[in-house]
Write a protein that holds these residues in place. Sequence first.
Motif, short mmCIF file in Angstrom:
data_model
loop_
_atom_site.label_atom_id
_atom_site.label_comp_id
_atom_site.label_asym_id
_atom_site.label_seq_id
_atom_site.Cartn_x
_atom_site.Cartn_y
_atom_site.Cartn_z
N ILE A 41 43.99 -53.59 -35.42
CA ILE A 41 43.75 -54.35 -34.15
C ILE A 41 42.27 -55.07 -33.95
O ILE A 41 42.39 -56.15 -33.49
N ALA A 42 41.19 -54.48 -34.08
CA ALA A 42 39.87 -55.44 -33.97
C ALA A 42 40.30 -56.53 -35.06
O ALA A 42 39.49 -57.36 -34.44
N ILE B 51 42.27 -57.97 -36.12
CA ILE B 51 42.94 -59.31 -35.67
C ILE B 51 42.77 -59.75 -34.54
O ILE B 51 42.98 -61.30 -34.56
N SER B 52 42.18 -59.11 -33.14
CA SER B 52 41.07 -59.78 -32.42
C SER B 52 39.80 -60.93 -32.23
O SER B 52 40.02 -61.73 -31.52
N ASP B 53 39.71 -60.68 -33.78
CA ASP B 53 38.85 -61.15 -33.71
C ASP B 53 38.65 -62.42 -34.87
O ASP B 53 37.82 -63.56 -35.34
N THR B 54 40.10 -62.51 -35.37
CA THR B 54 40.14 -63.56 -36.44
C THR B 54 40.76 -64.77 -35.75
O THR B 54 41.99 -64.59 -34.57
N ASP B 55 40.31 -65.86 -35.46
CA ASP B 55 40.69 -67.19 -35.36
C ASP B 55 41.51 -68.36 -36.30
O ASP B 55 41.53 -68.01 -37.41
N ASP C 125 32.96 -57.99 -39.06
CA ASP C 125 33.90 -57.81 -39.64
C ASP C 125 34.93 -57.46 -41.26
O ASP C 125 35.57 -57.47 -41.27
#
Length: 67
Positions: A20-21, A23-27, A39
């Motif tokens: 989840i982390a 996915i949330s940190d990916t632009d 990451d």
Amino acid sequence: MKNNIGFNIVFALIAFPIGIALISDTDFSTFTFKKPALDAVYLITFVVAIFLMLKKNKREQGNNKQP
């Protein structure tokens, strides 16, 4: 022969928040990470956790083999 792929809930509980982390940190518009060093550590940990979660059990039957 029986399929000995096991599922380890401990590593699943580790892999879920790390995934989840990631996915949330990916632009996704530029396919880059917001914090590349952190990451990279998340990605390595995620891959290892998935591998350990799904690895085969190596429980040998020993002398209990059936003819």
